[in-house]
Design an enzyme around this catalytic site. Structure first.
Site, PDB file in Angstrom:
ATOM      1  N   ASP A  51     -22.795  55.981  -1.311  1.00  0.00           N
ATOM      2  CA  ASP A  51     -22.078  57.122  -1.882  1.00  0.00           C
ATOM      3  C   ASP A  51     -22.826  57.751  -3.044  1.00  0.00           C
ATOM      4  OD1 ASP A  51     -18.862  56.974  -0.866  1.00  0.00           O
ATOM      5  OD2 ASP A  51     -20.057  55.173  -0.601  1.00  0.00           O
ATOM      6  N   ARG A  82     -15.458  47.281 -13.831  1.00  0.00           N
ATOM      7  CA  ARG A  82     -15.329  48.727 -14.051  1.00  0.00           C
ATOM      8  C   ARG A  82     -15.179  49.129 -15.513  1.00  0.00           C
ATOM      9  NH1 ARG A  82     -18.127  48.887  -9.958  1.00  0.00           N
ATOM     10  NH2 ARG A  82     -17.222  49.482  -7.964  1.00  0.00           N
ATOM     11  N   ASP A  97     -10.973  52.346  -7.786  1.00  0.00           N
ATOM     12  CA  ASP A  97     -12.046  52.512  -8.756  1.00  0.00           C
ATOM     13  C   ASP A  97     -12.023  53.869  -9.447  1.00  0.00           C
ATOM     14  OD1 ASP A  97     -13.124  50.006  -8.648  1.00  0.00           O
ATOM     15  OD2 ASP A  97     -14.636  50.485  -7.148  1.00  0.00           O
ATOM     16  N   SER A 117     -18.573  48.757   3.358  1.00  0.00           N
ATOM     17  CA  SER A 117     -18.880  49.086   1.966  1.00  0.00           C
ATOM     18  C   SER A 117     -18.963  47.792   1.173  1.00  0.00           C
ATOM     19  CB  SER A 117     -17.780  49.989   1.394  1.00  0.00           C
ATOM     20  OG  SER A 117     -17.975  50.201   0.017  1.00  0.00           O
TER      21      SER A 117
END
Length: 391
Positions: free
Chosen positions: A15, A73, A102, A158
């Site tokens: 991505d 994160r 996310d 992913s």
């Protein structure tokens, strides 16, 4: 889009690799400095400021997920904000999808620490998601533009990897009944192929934080935070510890299937649970268990930098003041086995609990204790007997 410098949280995955090129195609935003790369080593910070508080909390989301991505994160986002402020950037961009957690985690942290920042989330921009329907479109775009990516049509899931874990989702994994491919796992060995002899570890905690790990088999010892965690990852990975396959509830309101491997974190969870029970008062621990669930939900949902999460972290930290001692455990064939523990602050009284000694305890006291507890049960069943017809 208006003019301004964009700081992209670049993972090197499919991505963000495509987004980097796509952003340069978008007119005024193409004036950003595309070759300026900031590489920060956040590993020690991640362990000490994020993983260790999670260890203290026994943080587990929905009973199984050890929050590897969720914890990373806010750590990444804090550094992202630091770079954005330093570079006087008006925009922060990320590659999180419009369906996932996310996007929430990146953006809540960014807004908390940099209130005036603007967010560019391509997966929520019609021009982007109408052009790229999914990962196959991105793969074609990457091939067309010569973008090297670690994903192929043969392995179209992913993957998110960090120091704490690797997560796998999407692609063939979206069918909850499909089994994980045997070559999926990168961090842990198949337990069936793991060594036929265990590693026996001794882990020492102070205030609920691991301060030393020693392998009793070969005397290897680590005492720096990062080194401890890396070594536990190595041992856990060697023995296939920490694999889970779950369907979880995303914050945004849908269920998703994820496969995770968290070797070092799984070892530490078992060790910390053991030393905590050994040293913590029963009622304090009962309250702390509720705080742990709340902490896990807050972290999962992206609220690390919220006032409520700050409060809960402080309460959990307070509960860990006497969580001190050493745990011995065996790591073997996908499992962690507790072997023993000792602590200078133990609440375990061997003489009091012994079946071979009387200790400072009068068994007659138990009679009154039992009768008092039986009052409520007697009354409940007496009333039930009067008001309910007998079968």
């Amino acid at each position: 889009m208006s003019k301004g410098t964009v700081v992209l949280a670049y993972s090197g995955g499919l991505d963000t690799s495509c987004i980097l090129v796509w952003l340069k195609e978008q007119g005024p935003v193409g004036q950003i400095r595309p070759r300026e790369v900031f590489i920060e080593d956040l590993r020690a910070e991640f362990v000490e400021h994020f993983i260790w508080p999670a260890v203290q909390a026994n943080a587990v989301y929905e009973d199984r997920y050890l929050l590897g991505t969720s914890l990373a994160r806010p750590c990444i986002s804090r550094s992202l904000v630091d770079v954005a402020r330093r570079e006087k950037a008006h925009f922060i961009s990320h590659g999180a999808t419009g369906k996932g957690n996310d996007q929430v985690r990146f953006e809540l942290t960014s807004y908390a620490l940099y209130p005036e920042v603007k967010i560019i989330a391509p997966w929520r921009i019609p021009e982007f998601y109408n052009r790229f329907k999914g990962r196959l479109d991105l793969m074609e775009y990457a091939e067309k533009h010569g973008i090297p990516v670690p994903v192929t049509p043969k392995a179209p899931w992913s993957m998110d990897a960090n120091l704490m874990h690797i997560s796998y989702e999407s692609g063939i994994l979206e069918d909850p009944k499909s089994h994980a491919p045997v070559d999926l796992y990168l961090m842990t060995k198949n337990p069936e192929e793991a060594p036929n002899a265990p590693d026996v570890l001794e882990i020492t905690f102070r205030k609920g934080v691991p301060v030393k790990v020693t392998n009793l088999k070969d005397a290897t010892s680590k005492d720096a935070a990062l080194d401890i965690f890396l070594y536990l990852n190595e041992i856990g990975g060697r023995h296939g510890v920490g694999r889970i396959d779950i369907v979880e509830n995303r914050f945004i309101g849908m269920k998703s299937r994820g496969i995770y491997e968290t070797p070092g974190g799984t070892i530490l969870l078992q060790a910390h649970l053991d030393i905590e029970t050994f040293t913590m008062d029963k009622e304090v621990r009962r309250i702390k268990q509720g705080l742990s669930v709340k902490f896990s939900e807050l972290v999962y949902n992206g609220f690390w930098y919220s006032p409520e999460c700050d409060f809960v972290r402080h309460c959990i930290q307070k509960s860990q003041e006497n969580v001190e001692g050493t745990v011995q455990l065996s790591v073997f064939k996908g499992q962690v086995y507790l072997l023993g523990r000792e602590s200078p602050k133990s609440l375990y009284n061997e003489e009091l609990v012994s079946m071979d000694k009387q200790g400072d305890y009068d068994p007659c006291d138990a009679s009154g204790f039992i009768r008092i507890n039986a009052v409520r049960l007697r009354e409940y069943h007496r009333l039930q007997g009067l008001s309910s017809p007998k079968n």
